[in-house]
Design a protein around this motif. Structure first.
Motif, short mmCIF file in Angstrom:
data_model
loop_
_atom_site.label_atom_id
_atom_site.label_comp_id
_atom_site.label_asym_id
_atom_site.label_seq_id
_atom_site.Cartn_x
_atom_site.Cartn_y
_atom_site.Cartn_z
N TYR A 104 0.83 -1.21 0.00
CA TYR A 104 0.00 0.00 0.00
C TYR A 104 0.87 1.26 0.00
O TYR A 104 0.53 2.26 -0.66
CB TYR A 104 -0.93 0.00 1.22
CG TYR A 104 -2.08 -0.95 1.10
CD1 TYR A 104 -3.20 -0.64 0.31
CD2 TYR A 104 -2.07 -2.17 1.77
CE1 TYR A 104 -4.26 -1.52 0.19
CE2 TYR A 104 -3.14 -3.06 1.65
CZ TYR A 104 -4.23 -2.73 0.87
OH TYR A 104 -5.28 -3.60 0.75
N LYS A 107 2.03 1.92 -3.47
CA LYS A 107 0.96 2.53 -4.25
C LYS A 107 0.81 4.02 -3.89
O LYS A 107 0.61 4.86 -4.78
CB LYS A 107 -0.37 1.81 -4.00
CG LYS A 107 -0.46 0.43 -4.63
CD LYS A 107 -1.84 -0.19 -4.45
CE LYS A 107 -2.88 0.54 -5.26
NZ LYS A 107 -4.21 -0.13 -5.17
N ASN A 123 -3.98 5.32 0.19
CA ASN A 123 -3.10 4.16 0.31
C ASN A 123 -2.15 4.28 1.50
O ASN A 123 -1.88 3.28 2.18
CB ASN A 123 -2.33 3.95 -0.99
CG ASN A 123 -3.16 3.24 -2.05
OD1 ASN A 123 -3.36 2.04 -1.99
ND2 ASN A 123 -3.67 4.01 -3.00
#
Length: 233
Positions: A104, A107, A123
């Motif tokens: 995450y 991202k 994210n």
């Protein structure tokens, strides 16, 4: 090992791949780091191929995720996001303290670079919440800084200041944090100074600025000292 690495880089063939997959993960990691440092993307791509093949053959999810990390560096934004999603997917049930939060965070970083700040924030928040669940203090500190940067972009300076303070409090739990984690400490002092200036909290801004000036003088860090002097002005 250096000779084997050079042979692999410049004489790559199927036989070399068989040799390379017999390397330890530490050997592969070291060569990947060197290739990245030297901006030798061709060699890095070949090493990542070996890394993925070895991890897949050994059903090593974490090593496969580590190989995909380099893919997010090598690829353009959209393909890189796919690899970040792959990291999340294959590690979602892993007990490893760094995953899937790292996916995450990647991202978040990719969206931030592309100027998609809301997606980046979403994210990073997910990564931060996962780091809380796994009690990963280092990740909490790192992700809080990223979230605070985006909060500042949106003009949410109070929220940013709170996150910087949380990061500073986490850092203070480390032994001799002002010296051992000097760069992190100076970055936090600078961000706290700047954020309080944006809040027109001059006294608080000066407090952190003075700490920054004192510490950079101690380290003879002229570049960062100049930044704090400009803030003070």
């Amino acid at each position: 090992m250096a000779l084997v690495g050079l042979f692999f880089f410049y004489g790559y063939a199927q036989d070399n791949e068989i040799i390379a997959t017999s390397w330890s993960y530490d050997q592969i990691h070291n060569l990947e780091s060197k290739a990245l440092e030297n901006e030798d993307h061709e060699s890095l791509e070949r090493l990542v191929q070996v890394h993925v093949k070895k991890a897949a053959a050994e059903h090593n999810v974490i090593e496969k995720a580590r190989a995909f990390y380099y893919k997010t560096i090598l690829e353009e934004t959209m393909p890189a996001l796919i690899y970040a999603d792959s990291i999340i997917l294959i590690t979602k049930t892993s007990p490893h303290p760094n995953y899937p939060a790292l996916g995450y965070a990647l991202k978040g970083h990719l969206h931030y670079q592309a100027g998609n700040f809301q997606l980046a924030l979403n994210n990073y928040l997910e990564a931060y919440n996962l780091s809380l669940k796994k009690d990963n203090v280092e990740q909490q500190r790192e992700f809080a800084l990223a979230i605070a940067a985006i909060r500042n972009i949106y003009g949410q300076h109070y929220a940013a200041a709170e996150l910087y303070n949380k990061s500073l409090n986490i850092l203070k739990t480390k032994k001799d944090f002002e010296n051992t984690y000097y760069e992190d400490y100076i970055t936090l002092l600078y961000n706290l100074s700047l954020t309080h200036l944006r809040l027109h909290a001059v006294d608080s801004a000066r407090y952190y600025t003075n700490k920054g000036i004192s510490k950079t003088l101690e380290f003879n860090d002229k570049a960062n000292l100049q930044d704090f002097i400009l803030l003070d002005a």
